[in-house]
Each structure stands twice: as structure tokens, then as C-alpha cells.
Scaffold this active site. Structure first.
Site, PDB file in Angstrom:
ATOM      1  N   SER A 107      43.453  32.274  35.970  1.00  0.00           N
ATOM      2  CA  SER A 107      42.972  33.345  35.107  1.00  0.00           C
ATOM      3  C   SER A 107      43.728  33.314  33.776  1.00  0.00           C
ATOM      4  CB  SER A 107      43.119  34.692  35.819  1.00  0.00           C
ATOM      5  OG  SER A 107      42.416  35.712  35.146  1.00  0.00           O
ATOM      6  N   GLU A 203      35.618  28.362  34.308  1.00  0.00           N
ATOM      7  CA  GLU A 203      35.233  29.487  35.164  1.00  0.00           C
ATOM      8  C   GLU A 203      35.489  30.767  34.398  1.00  0.00           C
ATOM      9  OE1 GLU A 203      37.314  31.998  36.841  1.00  0.00           O
ATOM     10  OE2 GLU A 203      38.972  31.396  35.566  1.00  0.00           O
ATOM     11  N   HIS A 265      37.865  33.031  40.336  1.00  0.00           N
ATOM     12  CA  HIS A 265      38.115  34.427  40.689  1.00  0.00           C
ATOM     13  C   HIS A 265      37.449  34.873  41.990  1.00  0.00           C
ATOM     14  CE1 HIS A 265      39.460  34.655  36.492  1.00  0.00           C
ATOM     15  NE2 HIS A 265      40.059  35.783  36.832  1.00  0.00           N
TER      16      HIS A 265
END
Length: 298
Positions: A107, A203, A265
Site C-alpha cells: 500500500s 493494484e 488489498h
């Protein structure tokens, strides 16, 4: 890594929950690892989305990386803030200490993955973090996430299944990338991403398709995809249906595009090495790597 190695947990981004962090420490210790926690990992400040001051977070990260007794530095969670540290780190000292250390995170930690690749030239591990539910949930780690992390840490060869091919083909190259929002945010900086000669991994979470379009367009116009060999697409949790825009923006690059990898995620969250050779193959619908030395020689 080896059982008995020391892992340092730091908080370069958002503030971790103490209970989750404690459970994460216990789970890593159950693997036979020694665990230390950065002095400022549980700090708080006026900006509640940051785990302490920039100086304190940078100091913990640099101290852990430069400690010869530490084999791996695990970022405890994402959120926001890692990018604020890049100008505060002593990259010469970090470079001198690099060796075969492991950096783990995902992330927001994409900012560190990208900067470490540029500044230090070391592979880093994109995977689940110790103060997040997938590892520190009350009922135990998510099984596939936990299995994949152990394989990555202790030398297993990983194969991650996708679920669709947007553009057919096969590509073998170093894997690079991470969270799309973070990669786009680094355009125009010293750490601007480049996928030349690489497989780009992308992503994101909670982004509407038009925002995905905007960020891909920014990277395309910045030249980040020039010379890319292939594209591996991870999870797009709460992003509506991202595939029409992903196809529209990426298909013209003329390289294989594999999608639906459980990396990012979602749950499970598989671990992948960035900065190491990997293979995407749309026939087997998989991402495999890192390649062993004899495979790289071929």
C-alpha cells in the site's frame, strides 16, 4: 531469512493499533523470529493520520535498516506518510548498510519500495504487514496469506494465480511497481517510477475507474511505461469495475497483461518480490518468481 533472525517493526506511515501490533509481534515470534519494535512506532501527533513526526518515523526506519543485527525491516501498516520521509533519509548510510536485508510492506509502502529500488538497488517484499487484520486478526492469520509470506521470507519459489488475461502472452523480467496511487504521486520527483525492461505490477483500493484512468494517463504521459515488458495486475478492492479502463489504457502498449492476482488489498494477500526476476504467463494465468539462479542463467 533464517529462523532466529531479527525483524525490526517500524511505522513509516499511519499509526498502528497497539493490539494489532502486539498480535503481529506474537505471530512473527511464533515463526522463530526475534522481533523488535521501533521506539516511535506507537507515537501520535496532531495530524492523526501519521504515526508520529516525520523525523521520528524516518529515524526509526533508518536506525532499523542500518542496524547490522537486523535482517529485515517490516512496516507495520500502510495508510499515508511514507513519501514524506524520502528526503529525510541518509541514502548513503542506507546504501552502505543494505547487504541482503529485507524490507516488507505494501500500500503506502510503495513509496519506499520504489525509492529503495532507485537508491539502493535491492529487492523488496510486497506483502502483508504485522499490524493489519490479515496477519494480526483475532482468530489468526489468513491461511493463504500466512503461507505465502513464509514462502517468500524463507526461500520458497512462489506461483501466484491470476484469473484473466487482458492481453495474451508471456514476459520474463524484473517485477516493479505497487500501489497505483503512490506510483502516480511520485511522477515529477527524484523517485519517478520507470518500468523500462520490467514487468509493471499495479493494484489499488477505493478508486473509481475514472481516477484509475487519470493515474494511468499520468504515468503514461510521464513515460513510466516506455520499454515495459509486461503488466501484472493485482487486486482492485472497492474500485467498481476497473477492467474496461485498464484494458483501454494498457492494451495499446502491446505487451502481455495478466490480471486478477490476489496481491494488494484483498484477502488473501499473496507476497511477491519486487526487484527480482519473475514470469507472467497468460496461458497458465500465473505470476511466478523469484527465479532461482540457474533459471536466471538460462
Amino acid at each position: 531469512m533464517q529462523r532466529g533472525d531479527t525483524v525490526a517493526i517500524v511505522a513509516p506511515s499511519g499509526p498502528p493499533e497497539a493490539v494489532l501490533l502486539g498480535r503481529g509481534v506474537e505471530r512473527l515470534e511464533a515463526l522463530g523470529l526475534k522481533v523488535t519494535v521501533g521506539a516511535h512506532a506507537l507515537d501520535r501527533q496532531e495530524l492523526g493520520y501519521l504515526a508520529g513526526s516525520d523525523a521520528a518515523r524516518a529515524a526509526d526506519l533508518q536506525a532499523a535498516w542500518c542496524d547490522p543485527a537486523v535482517a529485515a525491516v517490516f512496516c507495520c501498516r500502510g495508510g499515508y506518510g511514507a513519501g514524506r520521509l524520502l528526503g529525510l533519509l541518509d541514502w548513503d548510510a542506507m546504501r552502505a548498510a543494505a547487504g541482503r536485508k529485507v524490507l516488507l510492506g505494501s500500500s503506502d509502502i510503495t513509496a519506499l519500495h520504489n525509492a529503495f529500488a532507485i537508491e539502493l538497488g535491492v529487492p523488496t517484499l510486497h506483502g502483508p504487514m504485522p499490524a493489519c487484520d490479515l496477519l494480526a486478526g483475532e482468530s489468526g492469520p489468513e491461511p493463504l496469506t500466512w503461507e505465502s509470506l513464509q514462502a517468500a521470507l524463507f526461500g520458497g519459489v512462489m506461483t501466484v494465480p491470476g484469473d484473466r488475461a487482458l492481453v495474451p502472452g508471456r514476459a520474463e523480467a524484473v517485477l516493479a511497481g505497487g500501489n497505483l496511487s503512490l506510483l502516480a504521486s511520485m511522477c515529477g520527483t527524484r523517485w519517478q517510477p520507470s518500468f523500462e525492461g520490467k514487468i509493471a505490477f499495479l493494484e489499488d483500493v477505493g478508486e473509481e475507474p475514472y481516477r484509475i484512468d487519470r493515474m494511468l494517463t499520468q504515468l503514461l504521459q510521464a513515460g513510466a511505461f516506455e520499454g515495459v515488458r509486461g503488466i501484472a495486475l493485482g487486486s482492485w478492492v472497492d474500485c467498481g469495475d476497473p477492467y474496461p479502463v485498464l484494458q483501454d489504457r494498457l492494451e495499446p502498449l502491446g505487451v502481455p497483461v495478466l490480471a486478477g492476482l490476489p496481491v494488494g488489498h484483498g484477502s488473501p494477500q499473496m507476497s511477491v518480490w519486487l526487484g527480482s526476476l519473475g514470469v507472467i504467463d497468460t496461458e497458465s494465468c500465473s505470476l511466478s518468481g523469484p527465479l532461482r539462479d540457474e533459471e536466471q542463467a538460462r
